[in-house]
Design a protein around this motif. Structure first.
Motif, PDB file in Angstrom:
ATOM      1  N   UNK A  35      -7.809  10.443   6.402  1.00  0.00           N
ATOM      2  CA  UNK A  35      -7.441  11.782   4.818  1.00  0.00           C
ATOM      3  C   UNK A  35      -7.797  12.057   4.199  1.00  0.00           C
ATOM      4  N   UNK A  36      -7.518  10.567   3.351  1.00  0.00           N
ATOM      5  CA  UNK A  36      -7.915  10.488   1.720  1.00  0.00           C
ATOM      6  C   UNK A  36      -9.732  10.839   2.046  1.00  0.00           C
ATOM      7  N   UNK A  37     -10.250   9.979   2.852  1.00  0.00           N
ATOM      8  CA  UNK A  37     -11.739  10.376   2.834  1.00  0.00           C
ATOM      9  C   UNK A  37     -12.175  11.309   2.915  1.00  0.00           C
ATOM     10  N   UNK A  75      -6.916   8.488  -7.541  1.00  0.00           N
ATOM     11  CA  UNK A  75      -7.384   7.376  -8.651  1.00  0.00           C
ATOM     12  C   UNK A  75      -6.490   6.722  -7.321  1.00  0.00           C
ATOM     13  N   UNK A  76      -4.833   7.413  -7.784  1.00  0.00           N
ATOM     14  CA  UNK A  76      -3.785   6.761  -7.643  1.00  0.00           C
ATOM     15  C   UNK A  76      -3.609   5.810  -6.107  1.00  0.00           C
ATOM     16  N   UNK A  77      -3.830   7.089  -5.433  1.00  0.00           N
ATOM     17  CA  UNK A  77      -3.627   6.564  -4.064  1.00  0.00           C
ATOM     18  C   UNK A  77      -5.076   5.591  -3.691  1.00  0.00           C
ATOM     19  N   UNK A  78      -5.961   6.445  -4.203  1.00  0.00           N
ATOM     20  CA  UNK A  78      -7.218   4.581  -4.426  1.00  0.00           C
ATOM     21  C   UNK A  78      -6.253   3.034  -4.254  1.00  0.00           C
ATOM     22  N   UNK A  79      -5.409   3.281  -5.542  1.00  0.00           N
ATOM     23  CA  UNK A  79      -5.328   1.762  -5.757  1.00  0.00           C
ATOM     24  C   UNK A  79      -3.680   1.601  -4.954  1.00  0.00           C
ATOM     25  N   UNK A  80      -3.289   2.338  -4.174  1.00  0.00           N
ATOM     26  CA  UNK A  80      -1.749   2.559  -3.247  1.00  0.00           C
ATOM     27  C   UNK A  80      -2.400   2.033  -2.178  1.00  0.00           C
ATOM     28  N   UNK A  81      -3.762   2.378  -1.972  1.00  0.00           N
ATOM     29  CA  UNK A  81      -4.438   2.130  -0.399  1.00  0.00           C
ATOM     30  C   UNK A  81      -5.084  -0.150  -0.409  1.00  0.00           C
ATOM     31  N   UNK A  82      -5.791  -0.131  -2.085  1.00  0.00           N
ATOM     32  CA  UNK A  82      -6.023  -0.550  -1.906  1.00  0.00           C
ATOM     33  C   UNK A  82      -4.871  -2.260  -1.971  1.00  0.00           C
ATOM     34  N   UNK A  83      -3.833  -2.714  -3.441  1.00  0.00           N
ATOM     35  CA  UNK A  83      -2.997  -2.518  -3.494  1.00  0.00           C
ATOM     36  C   UNK A  83      -1.797  -2.591  -1.418  1.00  0.00           C
ATOM     37  N   UNK A 137       5.144  -3.374   1.678  1.00  0.00           N
ATOM     38  CA  UNK A 137       7.353  -2.329   1.694  1.00  0.00           C
ATOM     39  C   UNK A 137       7.012  -1.756  -0.163  1.00  0.00           C
ATOM     40  N   UNK A 138       6.565  -3.008  -0.663  1.00  0.00           N
ATOM     41  CA  UNK A 138       7.503  -2.969  -2.309  1.00  0.00           C
ATOM     42  C   UNK A 138       6.156  -1.906  -2.879  1.00  0.00           C
ATOM     43  N   UNK A 139       4.874  -2.452  -2.320  1.00  0.00           N
ATOM     44  CA  UNK A 139       3.766  -1.410  -3.255  1.00  0.00           C
ATOM     45  C   UNK A 139       3.842  -0.264  -3.137  1.00  0.00           C
ATOM     46  N   UNK A 140       4.466   0.220  -2.175  1.00  0.00           N
ATOM     47  CA  UNK A 140       4.235   1.358  -1.292  1.00  0.00           C
ATOM     48  C   UNK A 140       5.498   2.352  -2.029  1.00  0.00           C
ATOM     49  N   UNK A 141       6.354   1.535  -1.844  1.00  0.00           N
ATOM     50  CA  UNK A 141       7.899   2.415  -2.546  1.00  0.00           C
ATOM     51  C   UNK A 141       7.785   2.224  -4.138  1.00  0.00           C
ATOM     52  N   UNK A 142       7.263   1.280  -5.642  1.00  0.00           N
ATOM     53  CA  UNK A 142       6.151   1.149  -6.396  1.00  0.00           C
ATOM     54  C   UNK A 142       5.648   2.733  -6.950  1.00  0.00           C
ATOM     55  N   UNK A 143       4.960   2.841  -5.264  1.00  0.00           N
ATOM     56  CA  UNK A 143       3.373   4.139  -5.593  1.00  0.00           C
ATOM     57  C   UNK A 143       4.166   5.156  -6.086  1.00  0.00           C
ATOM     58  N   UNK A 144       5.024   5.255  -4.972  1.00  0.00           N
ATOM     59  CA  UNK A 144       5.958   6.967  -4.410  1.00  0.00           C
ATOM     60  C   UNK A 144       6.674   6.992  -6.191  1.00  0.00           C
ATOM     61  N   UNK A 145       7.466   5.648  -6.645  1.00  0.00           N
ATOM     62  CA  UNK A 145       7.785   6.109  -7.340  1.00  0.00           C
ATOM     63  C   UNK A 145       6.946   6.597  -8.947  1.00  0.00           C
ATOM     64  N   UNK A 182       0.295  20.423  -2.693  1.00  0.00           N
ATOM     65  CA  UNK A 182       0.880  20.383  -2.438  1.00  0.00           C
ATOM     66  C   UNK A 182       0.982  20.174  -0.813  1.00  0.00           C
ATOM     67  N   UNK A 183       0.846  20.236   0.203  1.00  0.00           N
ATOM     68  CA  UNK A 183       0.747  20.001   1.555  1.00  0.00           C
ATOM     69  C   UNK A 183      -0.142  18.367   1.108  1.00  0.00           C
ATOM     70  N   UNK A 184      -1.477  17.558   0.838  1.00  0.00           N
ATOM     71  CA  UNK A 184      -1.738  16.977   1.112  1.00  0.00           C
ATOM     72  C   UNK A 184      -0.781  15.783   0.456  1.00  0.00           C
ATOM     73  N   UNK A 185       0.110  16.068  -0.457  1.00  0.00           N
ATOM     74  CA  UNK A 185       0.565  15.698  -1.707  1.00  0.00           C
ATOM     75  C   UNK A 185       1.918  14.863  -0.580  1.00  0.00           C
TER      76      UNK A 185
END
Length: 272
Positions: A35-37, A75-83, A137-145, A182-185
């Motif tokens: 979905x991201x790409x 860019x935030x989602x790209x960093x999230x996927x990498x982490x 789980x921590x990285x996902x939760x951190x990026x959501x915050x 908003x829908x994609x977010x």
């Protein structure tokens, strides 16, 4: 970024993952990477160009855009996927290290193996796998915050107010396609939450399975110790020994009177 290379690198994790881990990896690459790409990059590709404020003051649009979007969603989602995907490489690296140690041990010990199954989640590999789940789980939760904190929620407003310099006054700024963004977010947020849930389920599964193995091992050890300390003794004297102690044979058809007479006749012989 070459996401196909990352996918081929992480495809080997499926061999060492549980059912929850395979579901997590499928969700990451189908509902997040694809979905991201395919879609998300195109939706946010023109966000800076189509960002408009109702003023002609030079630099006002750029300042307001930087204030409303401190970091791009892409860019935030790209960093999230990498982490999020990097902790899985810890498991792959640990298994490769085991395989290398096993090859050296086999070469020096005439075919004997150090690990029966290098990819089996036992000992240090079990802890590595569990730590990787905690990191994911921590990285996902951190990026959501971070996303919630930076943008003050997961909403995408149609109109934003900006009064920063060099804007002459408070101006109205508009972003392109706010509903679609908003829908994609929300979709990416829900996907991240589902991945966190899968990680938690897998952690619970691993811990419960380890506790079950420990209880079963302790039960078998206690049972073996009880059997060694309480060896069973014969409950009755062997028939052969019982017969050797009898001075006469008992006829099953003899009466009680005949048996008493036989005992009296045998008594004088014993005295003599």
């Amino acid at each position: 970024m070459n996401w196909s290379g990352l996918q081929s690198l992480l495809s080997g994790v499926n061999k060492y993952s549980t059912a929850f881990g395979r579901i997590w990896l499928s969700m990451v690459f189908i509902f997040r990477v694809m979905v991201f790409v395919v879609a998300a990059q195109r939706v946010w590709g023109d966000d800076s160009k189509d960002f408009v404020c109702n003023t002609a003051q030079p630099g006002c649009n750029n300042v307001c855009y930087d204030h409303i979007f401190p970091i791009s969603h892409i860019r935030l989602w790209a960093l999230q996927l990498i982490f999020v995907t990097c902790p899985s490489l810890m498991v792959v690296a640990h298994v490769k290290m085991r395989e290398k140690k096993d090859m050296k041990y086999t070469a020096s010990h005439k075919g004997a193996h150090l690990y029966a199954h290098p990819g089996k989640k036992r000992g240090g590999l079990w802890w590595t796998y569990l730590v990787s789940l905690i990191f994911k789980a921590s990285f996902d939760a951190g990026f959501l915050y971070i996303l919630y904190y930076v943008y003050d929620g997961y909403d995408m407003p149609r109109l934003s107010k900006c009064s920063l310099e060099p804007c002459p006054n408070t101006v109205d700024c508009y972003i392109s396609r706010p509903t679609e963004k908003k829908i994609f977010t929300i979709f990416m947020v829900v996907s991240s939450a589902m991945c966190i849930l899968m990680c938690i389920c897998e952690m619970v599964y691993l811990i419960c399975k380890q506790i079950q193995k420990f209880i079963k091992k302790k039960y078998n050890a206690d049972r073996k110790l009880f059997a060694e300390n309480h060896e069973m003794t014969p409950l009755a004297v062997p028939r052969s020994e019982f017969r050797s102690r009898m001075s006469f044979r008992v006829d099953a058809t003899a009466s009680i009177q005949n048996l008493s007479n036989a005992k009296k006749e045998a008594a004088p012989d014993d005295i003599e």
